[in-house]
Design an enzyme around this catalytic site. Sequence first.
Site, PDB file in Angstrom:
ATOM      1  N   CYS A   4      54.845  82.575  49.223  1.00  0.00           N
ATOM      2  CA  CYS A   4      55.469  81.605  48.315  1.00  0.00           C
ATOM      3  C   CYS A   4      54.434  81.127  47.294  1.00  0.00           C
ATOM      4  O   CYS A   4      53.340  80.670  47.658  1.00  0.00           O
ATOM      5  CB  CYS A   4      56.010  80.424  49.119  1.00  0.00           C
ATOM      6  SG  CYS A   4      56.458  79.004  48.098  1.00  0.00           S
ATOM      7  N   CYS A   7      53.368  77.488  47.765  1.00  0.00           N
ATOM      8  CA  CYS A   7      52.530  77.357  48.975  1.00  0.00           C
ATOM      9  C   CYS A   7      51.109  77.814  48.663  1.00  0.00           C
ATOM     10  O   CYS A   7      50.136  77.181  49.096  1.00  0.00           O
ATOM     11  CB  CYS A   7      53.097  78.177  50.127  1.00  0.00           C
ATOM     12  SG  CYS A   7      54.539  77.451  50.936  1.00  0.00           S
ATOM     13  N   ASN A  87      66.008  71.555  40.376  1.00  0.00           N
ATOM     14  CA  ASN A  87      67.005  72.606  40.273  1.00  0.00           C
ATOM     15  C   ASN A  87      67.267  73.179  41.659  1.00  0.00           C
ATOM     16  O   ASN A  87      66.335  73.427  42.423  1.00  0.00           O
ATOM     17  CB  ASN A  87      66.513  73.708  39.333  1.00  0.00           C
ATOM     18  CG  ASN A  87      66.370  73.220  37.906  1.00  0.00           C
ATOM     19  OD1 ASN A  87      67.200  72.455  37.429  1.00  0.00           O
ATOM     20  ND2 ASN A  87      65.309  73.644  37.230  1.00  0.00           N
ATOM     21  N   HIS A  98      60.686  76.835  46.457  1.00  0.00           N
ATOM     22  CA  HIS A  98      59.878  75.846  47.178  1.00  0.00           C
ATOM     23  C   HIS A  98      60.229  74.517  46.521  1.00  0.00           C
ATOM     24  O   HIS A  98      60.054  74.374  45.300  1.00  0.00           O
ATOM     25  CB  HIS A  98      58.392  76.187  47.031  1.00  0.00           C
ATOM     26  CG  HIS A  98      57.442  75.238  47.732  1.00  0.00           C
ATOM     27  ND1 HIS A  98      56.506  75.662  48.659  1.00  0.00           N
ATOM     28  CD2 HIS A  98      57.275  73.897  47.626  1.00  0.00           C
ATOM     29  CE1 HIS A  98      55.803  74.624  49.093  1.00  0.00           C
ATOM     30  NE2 HIS A  98      56.240  73.533  48.477  1.00  0.00           N
ATOM     31  N   HIS A 100      60.712  71.367  44.570  1.00  0.00           N
ATOM     32  CA  HIS A 100      59.868  70.745  43.555  1.00  0.00           C
ATOM     33  C   HIS A 100      60.725  69.877  42.651  1.00  0.00           C
ATOM     34  O   HIS A 100      61.905  70.143  42.432  1.00  0.00           O
ATOM     35  CB  HIS A 100      59.097  71.781  42.736  1.00  0.00           C
ATOM     36  CG  HIS A 100      59.954  72.842  42.117  1.00  0.00           C
ATOM     37  ND1 HIS A 100      60.455  73.904  42.824  1.00  0.00           N
ATOM     38  CD2 HIS A 100      60.405  73.002  40.843  1.00  0.00           C
ATOM     39  CE1 HIS A 100      61.175  74.674  42.023  1.00  0.00           C
ATOM     40  NE2 HIS A 100      61.166  74.140  40.817  1.00  0.00           N
ATOM     41  N   HIS A 102      60.765  68.327  38.771  1.00  0.00           N
ATOM     42  CA  HIS A 102      60.200  68.368  37.418  1.00  0.00           C
ATOM     43  C   HIS A 102      60.174  66.937  36.883  1.00  0.00           C
ATOM     44  O   HIS A 102      61.229  66.291  36.801  1.00  0.00           O
ATOM     45  CB  HIS A 102      61.084  69.190  36.474  1.00  0.00           C
ATOM     46  CG  HIS A 102      61.228  70.636  36.828  1.00  0.00           C
ATOM     47  ND1 HIS A 102      60.533  71.627  36.180  1.00  0.00           N
ATOM     48  CD2 HIS A 102      62.000  71.268  37.754  1.00  0.00           C
ATOM     49  CE1 HIS A 102      60.874  72.803  36.679  1.00  0.00           C
ATOM     50  NE2 HIS A 102      61.766  72.614  37.634  1.00  0.00           N
TER      51      HIS A 102
HETATM   52  P1  AMP Z   1      62.466  76.072  38.633  1.00  0.00           P
HETATM   53  O1  AMP Z   1      62.946  77.065  37.614  1.00  0.00           O
HETATM   54  O2  AMP Z   1      63.230  74.796  38.639  1.00  0.00           O
HETATM   55  O3  AMP Z   1      62.406  76.720  40.003  1.00  0.00           O
HETATM   56  O4  AMP Z   1      61.008  75.651  38.208  1.00  0.00           O
HETATM   57  C1  AMP Z   1      59.887  76.412  38.490  1.00  0.00           C
HETATM   58  C2  AMP Z   1      58.829  76.007  37.516  1.00  0.00           C
HETATM   59  O5  AMP Z   1      57.586  76.494  37.974  1.00  0.00           O
HETATM   60  C3  AMP Z   1      59.015  76.552  36.095  1.00  0.00           C
HETATM   61  O6  AMP Z   1      59.143  75.468  35.183  1.00  0.00           O
HETATM   62  C4  AMP Z   1      57.759  77.369  35.851  1.00  0.00           C
HETATM   63  O7  AMP Z   1      57.284  77.269  34.531  1.00  0.00           O
HETATM   64  C5  AMP Z   1      56.790  76.763  36.852  1.00  0.00           C
HETATM   65  N1  AMP Z   1      55.697  77.630  37.268  1.00  0.00           N
HETATM   66  C6  AMP Z   1      55.795  78.924  37.653  1.00  0.00           C
HETATM   67  N2  AMP Z   1      54.570  79.380  38.004  1.00  0.00           N
HETATM   68  C7  AMP Z   1      53.701  78.343  37.842  1.00  0.00           C
HETATM   69  C8  AMP Z   1      52.305  78.184  38.037  1.00  0.00           C
HETATM   70  N3  AMP Z   1      51.528  79.194  38.488  1.00  0.00           N
HETATM   71  N4  AMP Z   1      51.749  76.983  37.772  1.00  0.00           N
HETATM   72  C9  AMP Z   1      52.505  75.965  37.308  1.00  0.00           C
HETATM   73  N5  AMP Z   1      53.839  76.057  37.116  1.00  0.00           N
HETATM   74  C10 AMP Z   1      54.433  77.229  37.374  1.00  0.00           C
END
Ligand code: AMP
Length: 114
Positions: A4, A7, A87, A98, A100, A102
């Site tokens: 992940c 993770c 989301n 995972h 999260h 925003h």
């Molecule tokens: P979601 O689409 O709601 O699952 O959001 C996932 C978010 O993770 C997106 O806004 C991506 O831009 C962000 N993301 C993906 N990889 C990374 C990373 N390595 N570091 C920081 N943010 C990331």
Amino acid sequence: MSDCLFCKIARGEIPCDKVYEDNDILAFRDIHPQTACHVLIIPKDHFPGLKELESASDALLAGLLRKAAAVAKSAGIDGSGYRLVSNCGRDACQSVQHLHFHLLGGQQLSDRMS
Ligand code: AMP
């Protein structure tokens, strides 16, 4: 979870632009920011998303919300306002499985949430 992305970030195996960390929670800047301030707040333990929180403690869930508000304050956007979004699933375009949140702000946001 070994494969992940978040993770791996939580374990320090993949770098991030960290804004807050404690034993249970990590906050870091989104790699593709969609607003002037775009921070992700995650639990270090793996929960795929909002649908899978049976084993998450109420203290952890409350801590995530409180920490999001604290990060907004330390980023200086609590006065102007911000949005907190998680989301969940395909229709919401969840791309990282995972949990999260925003934290979006630092500018005028749309009055539409869709
Ligand atoms: P979601 O689409 O709601 O699952 O959001 C996932 C978010 O993770 C997106 O806004 C991506 O831009 C962000 N993301 C993906 N990889 C990374 C990373 N390595 N570091 C920081 N943010 C990331």
